[in-house]
Design an enzyme around this catalytic site. Structure first.
Site, PDB file in Angstrom:
ATOM      1  N   TYR A   5      -4.514 -10.055 -21.152  1.00 32.15           N
ATOM      2  CA  TYR A   5      -3.423 -10.844 -20.546  1.00 32.15           C
ATOM      3  C   TYR A   5      -3.779 -12.413 -20.496  1.00 32.15           C
ATOM      4  O   TYR A   5      -3.164 -13.283 -20.709  1.00 32.15           O
ATOM      5  CB  TYR A   5      -3.018 -10.350 -19.266  1.00 32.15           C
ATOM      6  CG  TYR A   5      -1.946  -9.413 -19.195  1.00 32.15           C
ATOM      7  CD1 TYR A   5      -2.211  -7.905 -19.629  1.00 32.15           C
ATOM      8  CD2 TYR A   5      -0.384  -9.829 -18.889  1.00 32.15           C
ATOM      9  CE1 TYR A   5      -1.116  -7.101 -19.750  1.00 32.15           C
ATOM     10  CE2 TYR A   5       0.343  -8.870 -18.998  1.00 32.15           C
ATOM     11  CZ  TYR A   5       0.338  -7.411 -19.303  1.00 32.15           C
ATOM     12  OH  TYR A   5       1.169  -6.621 -19.447  1.00 32.15           O
ATOM     13  N   TYR A  23     -11.998   7.158 -12.667  1.00 33.55           N
ATOM     14  CA  TYR A  23     -12.017   6.119 -12.097  1.00 33.55           C
ATOM     15  C   TYR A  23     -12.487   4.937 -12.933  1.00 33.55           C
ATOM     16  O   TYR A  23     -12.324   4.015 -12.933  1.00 33.55           O
ATOM     17  CB  TYR A  23     -12.816   6.431 -10.910  1.00 33.55           C
ATOM     18  CG  TYR A  23     -13.266   5.116  -9.813  1.00 33.55           C
ATOM     19  CD1 TYR A  23     -12.291   4.855  -9.037  1.00 33.55           C
ATOM     20  CD2 TYR A  23     -14.708   4.719  -9.806  1.00 33.55           C
ATOM     21  CE1 TYR A  23     -12.483   3.649  -8.305  1.00 33.55           C
ATOM     22  CE2 TYR A  23     -14.495   3.737  -9.162  1.00 33.55           C
ATOM     23  CZ  TYR A  23     -13.816   3.062  -8.164  1.00 33.55           C
ATOM     24  OH  TYR A  23     -14.100   2.048  -7.180  1.00 33.55           O
ATOM     25  N   ASP A  40       0.678  -1.137  -0.124  1.00 27.26           N
ATOM     26  CA  ASP A  40       0.072   0.126  -0.098  1.00 27.26           C
ATOM     27  C   ASP A  40       0.847   1.217   0.214  1.00 27.26           C
ATOM     28  O   ASP A  40       2.041   1.350   0.633  1.00 27.26           O
ATOM     29  CB  ASP A  40      -0.787  -0.016   1.132  1.00 27.26           C
ATOM     30  CG  ASP A  40      -2.214   0.780   1.066  1.00 27.26           C
ATOM     31  OD1 ASP A  40      -3.173   0.244   1.128  1.00 27.26           O
ATOM     32  OD2 ASP A  40      -2.263   2.024   0.912  1.00 27.26           O
TER      33      ASP A  40
HETATM   34  P1  NAD Z   1      -9.836   2.348   0.162  1.00 27.00           P
HETATM   35  O1  NAD Z   1      -9.616   3.793  -0.465  1.00 27.00           O
HETATM   36  O2  NAD Z   1     -10.142   2.230   1.399  1.00 27.00           O
HETATM   37  O3  NAD Z   1      -8.745   1.475  -0.339  1.00 27.00           O
HETATM   38  C1  NAD Z   1      -7.792   1.480  -1.422  1.00 27.00           C
HETATM   39  C2  NAD Z   1      -6.607   1.417  -0.956  1.00 27.00           C
HETATM   40  O4  NAD Z   1      -5.458   1.456  -2.074  1.00 27.00           O
HETATM   41  C3  NAD Z   1      -5.758   2.345  -0.024  1.00 27.00           C
HETATM   42  O5  NAD Z   1      -5.382   1.534   1.152  1.00 27.00           O
HETATM   43  C4  NAD Z   1      -5.027   3.089  -0.508  1.00 27.00           C
HETATM   44  O6  NAD Z   1      -4.211   3.607   0.191  1.00 27.00           O
HETATM   45  C5  NAD Z   1      -4.360   2.250  -1.699  1.00 27.00           C
HETATM   46  N1  NAD Z   1      -3.686   2.878  -2.851  1.00 27.00           N
HETATM   47  C6  NAD Z   1      -4.348   3.654  -3.567  1.00 27.00           C
HETATM   48  N2  NAD Z   1      -3.709   3.953  -4.480  1.00 27.00           N
HETATM   49  C7  NAD Z   1      -2.250   3.066  -4.618  1.00 27.00           C
HETATM   50  C8  NAD Z   1      -0.979   2.972  -5.570  1.00 27.00           C
HETATM   51  N3  NAD Z   1      -0.974   4.049  -6.369  1.00 27.00           N
HETATM   52  N4  NAD Z   1      -0.360   2.258  -4.996  1.00 27.00           N
HETATM   53  C9  NAD Z   1      -0.472   1.358  -3.744  1.00 27.00           C
HETATM   54  N5  NAD Z   1      -1.637   1.598  -3.117  1.00 27.00           N
HETATM   55  C10 NAD Z   1      -2.634   2.589  -3.238  1.00 27.00           C
HETATM   56  O7  NAD Z   1     -11.086   1.801  -0.645  1.00 27.00           O
HETATM   57  P2  NAD Z   1     -11.848   0.266  -0.666  1.00 27.00           P
HETATM   58  O8  NAD Z   1     -13.329   0.796  -0.687  1.00 27.00           O
HETATM   59  O9  NAD Z   1     -11.010  -0.490   0.279  1.00 27.00           O
HETATM   60  O10 NAD Z   1     -11.593  -0.030  -1.976  1.00 27.00           O
HETATM   61  C11 NAD Z   1     -10.724  -1.154  -2.370  1.00 27.00           C
HETATM   62  C12 NAD Z   1     -10.829  -1.466  -3.824  1.00 27.00           C
HETATM   63  O11 NAD Z   1     -12.120  -2.051  -3.975  1.00 27.00           O
HETATM   64  C13 NAD Z   1     -10.662  -0.409  -4.894  1.00 27.00           C
HETATM   65  O12 NAD Z   1      -9.975  -0.847  -6.029  1.00 27.00           O
HETATM   66  C14 NAD Z   1     -12.025   0.043  -5.126  1.00 27.00           C
HETATM   67  O13 NAD Z   1     -12.150   0.566  -6.522  1.00 27.00           O
HETATM   68  C15 NAD Z   1     -12.733  -1.296  -5.421  1.00 27.00           C
HETATM   69  N6  NAD Z   1     -14.262  -1.084  -5.006  1.00 27.00           N
HETATM   70  C16 NAD Z   1     -14.836  -0.777  -4.035  1.00 27.00           C
HETATM   71  C17 NAD Z   1     -16.152  -0.387  -3.685  1.00 27.00           C
HETATM   72  C18 NAD Z   1     -16.607   0.166  -2.338  1.00 27.00           C
HETATM   73  O14 NAD Z   1     -17.925   0.318  -2.481  1.00 27.00           O
HETATM   74  N7  NAD Z   1     -15.869   0.119  -1.293  1.00 27.00           N
HETATM   75  C19 NAD Z   1     -17.011  -0.616  -4.842  1.00 27.00           C
HETATM   76  C20 NAD Z   1     -16.338  -0.820  -6.051  1.00 27.00           C
HETATM   77  C21 NAD Z   1     -15.207  -1.148  -5.987  1.00 27.00           C
END
Ligand code: NAD
Ligand code: UDP
Length: 313
Positions: free
Chosen positions: A158, A144, A32
């Site tokens: 891939y 996004y 992260d």
């Molecule tokens: P979140 O923001 O809590 O988690 C995302 C994590 O990715 C964070 O810890 C952030 O620090 C890390 N991150 C961001 N950019 C990064 C980078 N360049 N390199 C390394 N780490 C990086 O959000 P979440 O809700 O836990 O979402 C997790 C995943 O699930 C995401 O990919 C999101 O698109 C997907 N998602 C979530 C939801 C939801 O409702 N929570 C819905 C659809 C998709």
């Protein structure tokens, strides 16, 4: 014992996934850059010798011998992903390329956390996986939405071109403990506002809908997808089909917190989808009868307890 890489592992969903994978006896590398995640989300896992926390940005290559990769790294709330849109799309696209390259090299199986946002403001309701979506390519949500759509394309290419073992899930709005209280998503916003006695901010008329899934149900679906038969690659919707308007959500939060907060109405952000509800027939069929178990009020109670402790603590 498998060695599993979780990118975005210190985020809301990632931290729950790391916990589950460790509990099942795996070794976990949590990667992260802490943009929206926090070490505090995984601090309780640090004593486990099979847990490794790595500060790394997925836009750069990373190398480790792993059996499986869950690719979650990407800010998920509109406020955070719109903060630096170029970085957001780089994270989705370059992150996917880097992690797929790693999967190809070490022959790991890789799961992409895609999103219901690939359906945009949908004209088909509820949304089945076969629907191609209605996404604005140049709006404020595009960094996004299009980043995630491009990542799906990369995963599929891939797989088809290089035989990489892939899995794609499309996650619908998920909530629960360890959401970032400032991340601007509707469930955390309403709960924090209600607990602090602040006005509840309804965007637009509050008649737009979302279908809210509790995080434990999602993690179960993710693990089942990773373990599903090899020729099932998805995409598959993982969400709770119970659909609510934002006004209904606010009402539930007010009742469960006993808060006297008032509703105030603010401008609806550009391209805000009017409705969203998953069709989960495919997940049910392919993932061994998977379906969500935690309904809104139960999940909200657990999340309210979490934020209450955070605010007091
Ligand atoms: P979140 O923001 O809590 O988690 C995302 C994590 O990715 C964070 O810890 C952030 O620090 C890390 N991150 C961001 N950019 C990064 C980078 N360049 N390199 C390394 N780490 C990086 O959000 P979440 O809700 O836990 O979402 C997790 C995943 O699930 C995401 O990919 C999101 O698109 C997907 N998602 C979530 C939801 C939801 O409702 N929570 C819905 C659809 C998709
Ligand atoms: N929303 C709202 N008040 C808030 C935050 C969000 O009414 O304080 C609305 C937002 O306009 C959207 C819905 O709640 O219609 C879900 O927003 P969120 O950012 O949680 O997720 P997404 O729009 O990505 O599904």
């Amino acid at each position: 014992m498998k060695r599993i890489l979780v990118t975005g592992g210190a985020g809301f969903i990632g931290s729950h996934l790391c916990e589950r994978l460790l509990n099942e006896g795996n070794e976990v590398i949590c990667l992260d850059n802490y943009f929206t995640g926090s070490k505090m989300n995984v601090v309780h896992l640090m004593d486990n010798p099979y847990f490794e926390l790595v500060r790394h940005d997925v836009t750069h290559t990373y190398m480790a011998e792993v059996d499986e990769i869950y690719n979650l790294a990407c800010p998920a709330s509109p406020v955070h992903y719109q903060y630096n849109p170029i970085k957001t799309i780089k994270t989705s696209v370059m992150g996917a390329i880097n992690m797929l390259g790693l999967a190809k090299r070490v022959r790991a199986k890789i799961l992409q956390a895609s999103t219901s946002e690939v359906y945009g403001d949908p004209h088909v309701h509820p949304q089945p996986e076969s629907y191609w979506g209605n996404v604005n390519p140049i709006g404020i949500r595009s960094c996004y939405d299009e980043g995630k759509r491009c990542a799906e394309t990369l995963f599929m290419d891939y797989h088809l071109q290089n035989n990489v073992k892939i899995k794609i899930i499309r996650i619908f709005n998920t909530y629960g403990p360890r959401m970032n209280p400032d991340d601007g998503r509707v469930v955390s916003n309403f709960i924090v506002q209600a607990l602090k006695g602040q006005d509840i901010t309804i965007f637009g008329d509050g008649q737009q809908t979302r279908s809210f899934q509790y995080v434990d149900d999602l993690v179960e679906g993710m693990c089942r997808m990773m373990g599903s038969r090899e020729d099932f690659v998805g995409p598959v919707n993982i969400g709770n089909p119970n659909e609510f308007t934002m006004l209904e959500l606010a009402q539930n939060v007010l009742e469960l917190t006993g808060s006297k907060s008032k509703l105030i109405y603010q401008t609806l952000p550009q391209d805000d989808p009017k409705q969203r509800q998953p069709n989960i027939d495919l997940a049910y069929q392919e993932l061994n009868g998977w379906q969500p178990k935690v309904q809104l009020r139960e999940g909200l109670m657990k999340t309210i307890e979490y934020f209450d402790r955070q605010l007091k603590g």
